[in-house]
Design an enzyme around this catalytic site. Structure first.
Site, PDB file in Angstrom:
ATOM      1  N   ASP A  70       0.827  -1.216   0.000  1.00 35.05           N
ATOM      2  CA  ASP A  70       0.000   0.000   0.000  1.00 35.05           C
ATOM      3  C   ASP A  70       0.855   1.258   0.000  1.00 35.05           C
ATOM      4  O   ASP A  70       2.040   1.250   0.328  1.00 35.05           O
ATOM      5  CB  ASP A  70      -0.956   0.007   1.188  1.00 35.05           C
ATOM      6  CG  ASP A  70      -0.251  -0.162   2.527  1.00 35.05           C
ATOM      7  OD1 ASP A  70       0.781  -0.853   2.585  1.00 35.05           O
ATOM      8  OD2 ASP A  70      -0.735   0.401   3.533  1.00 35.05           O
ATOM      9  N   GLU A 102      -0.609  -2.019   5.280  1.00 37.52           N
ATOM     10  CA  GLU A 102       0.304  -1.936   6.424  1.00 37.52           C
ATOM     11  C   GLU A 102       0.223  -0.570   7.082  1.00 37.52           C
ATOM     12  O   GLU A 102       0.401  -0.437   8.288  1.00 37.52           O
ATOM     13  CB  GLU A 102       1.746  -2.219   5.969  1.00 37.52           C
ATOM     14  CG  GLU A 102       2.775  -2.240   7.086  1.00 37.52           C
ATOM     15  CD  GLU A 102       3.277  -0.857   7.490  1.00 37.52           C
ATOM     16  OE1 GLU A 102       3.556  -0.658   8.691  1.00 37.52           O
ATOM     17  OE2 GLU A 102       3.386   0.024   6.610  1.00 37.52           O
TER      18      GLU A 102
END
Length: 402
Positions: free
Chosen positions: A92, A150
């Site tokens: 991400d 994350e």
């Protein structure tokens, strides 16, 4: 790809991985740049997951699945008996405007890979391809986690664990490019590597009134200011000096006018610890100190404590084997000693189910102008570090699974 007629030595394997990783380096760089141009925020990694799934599906020997809508699990069954090793990369990006001037800068406004997750995914993808080509020599099973979210609590790691990806895993590793380490340096700590990250909100309730008559009020701003100072006693007088605790009050809200003492104020704060034991003590200490100060002045106090990621604590045995990976498998990298970092991340969710290690890969290059820190609008990393990451992941099963 070299064909081995018998079981190869670690030196033979490392040499083959070195040659093959250099041959595919340009493609790994291209993967990284594609993801850098097309970043996606946590829990929204739809195109990223689709891109990775397409590339993984083209690798013969991998079984690919979606544990969650925007994450991927690829399994490789090795040709030799051994343990199951999981290797994880996060995918991400961050809500930040990319200000770099390069042909792979983010094409999405206010979304940017400012932490290196695009590189992590490219490294692991490159290692998956290499290991699939060496399948007959690979011991045990290798699982490749391409993890979403994350950067945003509650984090994608726990969701993947809940989906069952850690069932049967014996060891787990991950790696992160580091803007504070020069390219060619790799650091692997024993024990604590990253801190926990918890948050709190304190609401102090007093009695408001006119600023000209403070004697008729219970001033929550004055009380809140005292609480801020007294909370540092959690660090200096209540925690073992050998156990680091970082407590920061980061927001102080209250009041609406120059001449009005408000009824309430709200304090926000962050707490970071390297020990789960110390972490468990902090909420009660914060509550006791805040209530004590508030009560002494006739006010009341309410604590909301939000637990975030647990500390990342490396298993000493796994860390030692990963240092052997660097020493025996990465010819152009050297081990570097560093202290545990107060940053946090959700890799700790996997470590609750199997011993593992978190590795720091140097990616700073002053000569190339790559000097900006993580989460900076000009962040970039030296793409030579991608080669080290691929070699690290590709050599790991031969040291950890055999």
């Amino acid at each position: 790809m070299k064909v081995f007629s018998t079981r190869a030595s670690l030196a033979d394997i490392a040499q083959t991985i070195d040659v093959q990783s250099q041959r595919q380096h340009a493609e790994v760089v291209a993967w990284r740049r594609h993801m850098h141009r097309h970043p996606e925020l946590s829990f929204r990694e739809v195109d990223t997951a689709r891109f990775l799934e397409r590339e993984l599906a083209a690798i013969k020997g991998l079984e690919v699945s979606r544990p969650t809508p925007t994450s991927l699990l690829a399994r490789l069954a090795g040709g030799r008996k051994g343990r199951t090793l999981a290797m994880r990369a996060d995918i991400d990006a961050l809500a930040l405007q990319d200000q770099k001037r390069c042909d792979y800068a983010s094409g999405r406004p206010n979304v940017m890979h400012a932490c290196g997750h695009d590189g992590h995914a490219a490294m692991l993808l490159g290692a998956a391809r290499l290991l699939a080509g060496l399948r007959t020599q690979v011991p045990g099973e290798v699982r490749f986690f391409f993890q979403h979210a994350e950067e945003q609590h509650p984090g994608g790691a726990q969701q993947m664990v809940d989906a069952g990806v850690m069932k049967g895993v014996d060891r787990v590793i991950s790696a992160h490019v580091m803007a504070t380490l020069d390219t060619g340096s790799i650091a692997i700590l024993d024990g604590p590597a990253l801190a926990s990250s918890d948050r709190f909100v304190l609401r102090v309730r007093g009695r408001g009134g006119h600023a000209a008559n403070p004697d008729r009020c219970i001033d929550p701003i004055m009380i809140g200011a005292q609480i801020v100072g007294n909370l540092q006693a959690v660090v200096s007088r209540n925690a073992d000096p050998h156990e680091a605790v970082i407590l920061s009050v980061t927001r102080f809200d209250g009041g609406t006018a120059f001449n009005v003492i408000p009824d309430t104020v709200e304090l926000w704060g962050s707490v970071r610890c390297f020990s789960e034991h110390v972490r468990e003590l902090v909420p009660a200490l914060v509550e006791r100190i805040a209530n004590g100060v508030a009560g002494a002045h006739g006010a009341s106090c309410e604590l909301e404590y939000i637990r975030g990621y647990s500390p990342v604590v490396n298993d000493a045995a796994v860390a030692a084997r990963m240092r052997a990976v660097v020493e025996q498998g990465i010819a152009t990298a050297v081990l570097q000693s560093i202290k545990p970092l107060p940053n946090s991340e959700d890799f700790s969710a996997y470590l609750k189910h199997a011993p593992g290690a978190y590795v720091f890969i140097g990616a700073r290059n002053v000569a190339k102008g790559i000097v900006h820190p993580h989460h900076h609008p000009h962040f970039d990393f030296d793409e030579d570090a991608l080669l080290h990451g691929v070699q690290l992941f590709a050599n790991a099963p031969f040291h950890l699974s055999a």
